[in-house]
Write a protein that holds these residues in place. Structure first.
Motif, PDB file in Angstrom:
ATOM      1  N   ALA A  71       0.719  -1.159   0.112  1.00 52.94           N
ATOM      2  CA  ALA A  71       0.235   0.005  -0.093  1.00 52.94           C
ATOM      3  C   ALA A  71       0.843   1.175   0.061  1.00 52.94           C
ATOM      4  O   ALA A  71       0.479   2.377  -0.559  1.00 52.94           O
ATOM      5  N   ASP A  72       2.207   1.280   0.517  1.00 54.48           N
ATOM      6  CA  ASP A  72       2.872   2.140   0.838  1.00 54.48           C
ATOM      7  C   ASP A  72       3.788   2.421  -0.291  1.00 54.48           C
ATOM      8  O   ASP A  72       5.100   2.554  -0.125  1.00 54.48           O
ATOM      9  N   ASN A  73       3.461   2.048  -1.421  1.00 56.11           N
ATOM     10  CA  ASN A  73       4.431   1.991  -2.881  1.00 56.11           C
ATOM     11  C   ASN A  73       5.588   1.180  -2.564  1.00 56.11           C
ATOM     12  O   ASN A  73       6.670   1.436  -2.764  1.00 56.11           O
ATOM     13  N   ALA A  74       5.495   0.073  -1.883  1.00 56.47           N
ATOM     14  CA  ALA A  74       6.827  -0.908  -1.749  1.00 56.47           C
ATOM     15  C   ALA A  74       7.877  -0.276  -0.820  1.00 56.47           C
ATOM     16  O   ALA A  74       8.987  -0.459  -1.004  1.00 56.47           O
ATOM     17  N   SER A  75       7.266   0.849   0.079  1.00 62.77           N
ATOM     18  CA  SER A  75       8.505   1.299   0.971  1.00 62.77           C
ATOM     19  C   SER A  75       9.340   2.191   0.304  1.00 62.77           C
ATOM     20  O   SER A  75      10.340   2.222   0.429  1.00 62.77           O
ATOM     21  N   SER A  76       8.786   2.832  -0.947  1.00 65.41           N
ATOM     22  CA  SER A  76       9.948   3.284  -1.628  1.00 65.41           C
ATOM     23  C   SER A  76      10.115   4.930  -1.110  1.00 65.41           C
ATOM     24  O   SER A  76       9.469   5.387  -0.089  1.00 65.41           O
ATOM     25  N   GLY A  77      11.296   5.336  -1.519  1.00 63.03           N
ATOM     26  CA  GLY A  77      11.662   6.553  -1.038  1.00 63.03           C
ATOM     27  C   GLY A  77      12.669   7.305  -2.122  1.00 63.03           C
ATOM     28  O   GLY A  77      11.707   8.008  -3.037  1.00 63.03           O
ATOM     29  N   LEU A  78      13.714   7.250  -2.418  1.00 59.99           N
ATOM     30  CA  LEU A  78      14.513   7.701  -3.396  1.00 59.99           C
ATOM     31  C   LEU A  78      15.322   6.786  -4.009  1.00 59.99           C
ATOM     32  O   LEU A  78      15.610   5.595  -3.577  1.00 59.99           O
ATOM     33  N   PHE A  79      16.246   7.104  -4.985  1.00 63.27           N
ATOM     34  CA  PHE A  79      17.158   5.902  -5.743  1.00 63.27           C
ATOM     35  C   PHE A  79      18.243   6.732  -6.221  1.00 63.27           C
ATOM     36  O   PHE A  79      18.003   8.037  -6.799  1.00 63.27           O
ATOM     37  N   VAL A  80      19.408   6.114  -6.504  1.00 64.61           N
ATOM     38  CA  VAL A  80      20.506   6.654  -6.907  1.00 64.61           C
ATOM     39  C   VAL A  80      20.960   5.829  -8.000  1.00 64.61           C
ATOM     40  O   VAL A  80      21.312   4.655  -7.664  1.00 64.61           O
ATOM     41  N   LEU A  81      21.217   6.011  -9.389  1.00 61.77           N
ATOM     42  CA  LEU A  81      21.743   5.327 -10.157  1.00 61.77           C
ATOM     43  C   LEU A  81      23.225   5.708 -10.497  1.00 61.77           C
ATOM     44  O   LEU A  81      23.713   6.960 -10.218  1.00 61.77           O
ATOM     45  N   GLY A  82      24.400   4.817 -10.557  1.00 59.40           N
ATOM     46  CA  GLY A  82      25.592   4.785 -10.715  1.00 59.40           C
ATOM     47  C   GLY A  82      25.775   5.552 -12.196  1.00 59.40           C
ATOM     48  O   GLY A  82      25.043   5.797 -13.004  1.00 59.40           O
ATOM     49  N   SER A  83      27.102   5.929 -12.249  1.00 59.48           N
ATOM     50  CA  SER A  83      27.670   6.918 -13.660  1.00 59.48           C
ATOM     51  C   SER A  83      28.370   6.113 -14.483  1.00 59.48           C
ATOM     52  O   SER A  83      28.883   6.434 -15.373  1.00 59.48           O
TER      53      SER A  83
END
Length: 268
Positions: free
Chosen positions: A160-172
């Motif tokens: 319900a909580d969007n799979a406990s999502s927050g933020l994300f960072v992709l490598g370069s």
């Protein structure tokens, strides 16, 4: 539960989570509002949030798979994977600081991100189809977050909580998938100089490509299949680690190099 009472329940669960997001104060679990163990109702709550964000101008740019690692499942007391949506305002640059005030009770985990070159929208999807559809892969950090107080979550709560999502960072350092053994890759996550999490590709549902295949089938069944250009966070390769202000994290994944983030603001 009748259709009308279920609609009221999903609306109330959505409202509870929305108040937590706006106030930055975690809320009680929503499982008490929904039918016991009803994951379909939980995905309905998730869908309401995504639809609302899109109406407000946010863009869906991919999906995240959660609860792929047996260690993470054990940490949270669940027994199957789930998925959530990635929105454009969740993406953070590699190496840039993240403001803790954007989060409530964050944790961090390292994983492999897939960037799709073509749609994954067939009834049968396996590793071969995932490989054919993948444009590139890259090391990633997912900053998970829960709007539920003390991470007291069941599968219903986290879905319900969007799979406990927050933020994300992709490598370069994005790489083509060809020649990479993602199932055999090793991951090391460091906080400063301290190793705080380790794992391998097989810890992610047997391999990151297997996890993406699961997602492709599941997303199609839910009526919103994976499309070209989508970013897919394929799931944790090791245990989640709590985050506090001042922390600096760097993950290294065999064949994919490193990805880094740090945290500022908030209360240490």
């Amino acid at each position: 539960m009748t259709a009308s009472s279920l609609a009221r329940a999903t609306a109330e669960a959505s409202r509870r989570l929305a108040v937590a997001r706006v106030s930055h104060r975690p809320c009680p679990p929503v499982r008490d509002l929904l039918p016991p163990g009803d994951v379909h109702a939980a995905y309905a709550v998730q869908a309401r949030w995504v639809t609302g964000r899109e109406a407000a101008g946010a863009r869906v740019i991919g999906r995240k798979i959660g609860l792929t690692s047996p260690t993470v499942q054990a940490q949270l007391g669940v027994d199957q994977p789930d998925f959530g949506f990635l929105l454009n305002d969740m993406a953070c640059p590699d190496g840039a600081p993240v403001d803790m005030d954007r989060l409530i009770q964050p944790k961090i985990e390292a994983e492999v991100a897939f960037v799709l070159a073509t749609d994954l929208d067939t009834a049968s999807v396996g590793v071969a189809e995932v490989a054919a559809a993948t444009g590139q892969v890259v090391a990633a950090l997912e900053i998970v977050d829960s709007r539920i107080a003390d991470w007291d979550i069941s599968l219903v709560d986290t879905v319900a909580d969007n799979a406990s999502s927050g933020l994300f960072v992709l490598g370069s350092q994005p790489r083509p998938l060809d020649g990479l053994d993602l199932a055999g890759c090793e991951m090391v996550l460091r906080r400063g100089e301290e190793v705080v999490s380790t794992g391998t590709g097989t810890d992610c549902l047997g391999g990151p490509a297997l996890a993406v295949a699961w997602l492709a089938r599941t997303a199609r069944a839910h009526g919103r299949p994976l499309r070209a250009g989508d970013i897919v966070l394929s799931g944790a390769l090791g245990p989640m680690v709590p985050v506090t202000a001042g922390d600096v994290f760097e993950a290294e994944i065999t064949g994919l190099g490193t990805v880094r983030t740090s945290f500022t603001g908030g209360n240490a």
